[in-house]
Design a protein around this motif. Structure first.
Motif, short mmCIF file in Angstrom:
data_model
loop_
_atom_site.label_atom_id
_atom_site.label_comp_id
_atom_site.label_asym_id
_atom_site.label_seq_id
_atom_site.Cartn_x
_atom_site.Cartn_y
_atom_site.Cartn_z
N PRO A 11 0.80 -1.24 0.00
CA PRO A 11 0.00 0.00 0.00
C PRO A 11 0.82 1.28 0.00
N VAL A 12 1.89 1.30 0.78
CA VAL A 12 2.71 2.52 0.87
C VAL A 12 3.35 2.82 -0.48
N TYR A 13 3.90 1.80 -1.12
CA TYR A 13 4.52 2.00 -2.43
C TYR A 13 3.47 2.41 -3.46
N LEU A 14 2.33 1.74 -3.40
CA LEU A 14 1.26 2.03 -4.35
C LEU A 14 0.78 3.47 -4.22
N GLU A 15 0.56 3.90 -2.98
CA GLU A 15 0.12 5.28 -2.76
C GLU A 15 1.18 6.28 -3.20
N GLY A 16 2.43 5.96 -2.92
CA GLY A 16 3.51 6.87 -3.31
C GLY A 16 3.63 6.99 -4.82
N ALA A 18 1.22 6.44 -7.00
CA ALA A 18 0.03 7.16 -7.49
C ALA A 18 0.21 8.66 -7.30
N ALA A 19 0.74 9.06 -6.14
CA ALA A 19 0.96 10.48 -5.88
C ALA A 19 2.02 11.04 -6.80
N LEU A 20 3.07 10.26 -7.03
CA LEU A 20 4.18 10.71 -7.89
C LEU A 20 3.69 10.95 -9.32
N LEU A 21 2.94 10.00 -9.85
CA LEU A 21 2.45 10.14 -11.22
C LEU A 21 1.33 11.18 -11.31
N GLY A 22 0.51 11.24 -10.26
CA GLY A 22 -0.57 12.22 -10.26
C GLY A 22 -0.04 13.63 -10.26
N ALA A 23 1.04 13.88 -9.50
CA ALA A 23 1.62 15.23 -9.43
C ALA A 23 2.21 15.65 -10.76
N GLY A 34 -7.02 4.37 -11.46
CA GLY A 34 -7.35 3.40 -10.43
C GLY A 34 -6.13 2.66 -9.94
N THR A 35 -6.32 1.94 -8.84
CA THR A 35 -5.25 1.11 -8.27
C THR A 35 -5.82 -0.25 -7.90
N ALA A 36 -4.94 -1.23 -7.80
CA ALA A 36 -5.33 -2.57 -7.38
C ALA A 36 -4.19 -3.16 -6.56
N ALA A 113 13.40 2.76 -10.35
CA ALA A 113 13.41 3.60 -11.56
C ALA A 113 12.93 5.00 -11.19
N THR A 114 13.45 5.98 -11.87
CA THR A 114 13.06 7.36 -11.60
C THR A 114 11.67 7.66 -12.16
N ARG A 115 11.10 8.78 -11.72
CA ARG A 115 9.80 9.17 -12.26
C ARG A 115 9.87 9.36 -13.76
N ALA A 116 10.96 9.95 -14.24
CA ALA A 116 11.11 10.16 -15.67
C ALA A 116 11.14 8.84 -16.42
N GLU A 117 11.84 7.84 -15.86
CA GLU A 117 11.91 6.54 -16.52
C GLU A 117 10.53 5.88 -16.57
N ILE A 118 9.79 6.00 -15.47
CA ILE A 118 8.47 5.39 -15.42
C ILE A 118 7.51 6.10 -16.38
N THR A 119 7.51 7.41 -16.36
CA THR A 119 6.60 8.15 -17.25
C THR A 119 6.96 7.94 -18.71
#
Length: 234
Positions: A11-16, A18-23, A34-36, A113-119
């Motif tokens: 949950p902590v990683y998932l929330e983090g 989601a917040a990272l990509l949402g921002a 959504g999340t699962a 992976a960094t946010r840039a790599e993920i996005t």
């Protein structure tokens, strides 16, 4: 906007995430829809939300990420839709990488992976491409690399990778040394060696070495004697 479903059982990683990509949504064109928290939830959420991309963990209770990826991809195809899956996991085992690819994943990144790599991975997969992190790309390239020149005609029943491993076996390399030289996991090397024994109808390593050396392998002209070759891809 690229609609993204996030799947992770922590949950902590998932929330983090989601917040990272949402921002970064406005700048990257990504919308987390959504999340699962496990594979079964991922399959249901993907059917309900119709995301463009699913970012999928692998090791989860119940239905794991590999099986979930296969179901998500197949269900989308049956519905006439395309969905890209980016695996985001701690596992860099070759078996997991190639199982994810066979299941239909078009991206594979390691956690960290960094946010840039993920996005960037999400954008690439959403556009129909495929992307792998640097360490994973090297493993894939090494796995697909052809056997060294001069061995292709030997033991035609073996794959190029199996001939390459047999060459190192004939040179006296132990499995851990072969794994390090070829950037494979020890388990992958064990599986390849076992496959070689079966295809050559030999009982053990000693018999395989005799067969290989009689054919000219293991004489110090390939990977077994020199420095590590550069990465070779098709």
């Amino acid at each position: 906007m690229t609609r993204v479903l996030l799947v992770d059982d922590h949950p902590v990683y998932l929330e983090g995430l989601a917040a990272l990509l949402g921002a970064a949504g406005a700048a990257t064109g990504i919308e987390v829809v959504g999340t699962a928290t496990d594979g079964a939830d991922a399959v249901r959420a993907a059917a309900e939300l119709a995301p463009d991309v699913v970012v999928m963990d692998v090791r989860m209770p119940g239905l794991d990420g590999i099986a979930a990826t296969r179901r998500v991809v197949d269900a989308a195809a049956d519905a006439g839709r395309d969905v890209g899956v980016v695996v985001l996991t701690m596992s860099e085992e070759d078996e997991t990488v190639f199982a994810a690819m066979r299941a239909g994943a078009r991206g594979y990144l390691l956690k960290g992976a960094t946010r840039a790599e993920i996005t960037n991975a999400i954008a690439t997969v959403a556009a129909g491409g495929a992307v792998f992190g640097p360490a994973i790309a090297r493993r894939v390239a090494d796995f697909l690399a052809p056997a060294r020149s001069g061995t292709e005609g030997l033991f035609p029943e073996l794959t190029g990778r199996e001939r390459e491993v047999l060459d190192l076996v004939a040179a006296g390399r132990a499995n851990p040394q072969i794994a390090a030289a070829l950037h494979l996991s020890p388990k992958t090397v064990r599986n390849v060696v076992s496959s070689i024994f079966t295809k050559l109808h030999v009982a053990d390593r000693a018999e395989a070495i005799v067969r290989a050396r009689e054919a000219g392998l293991g004489r110090g002209t390939g990977r077994a004697s020199g420095p590590r070759d550069g990465i070779v891809g098709r």
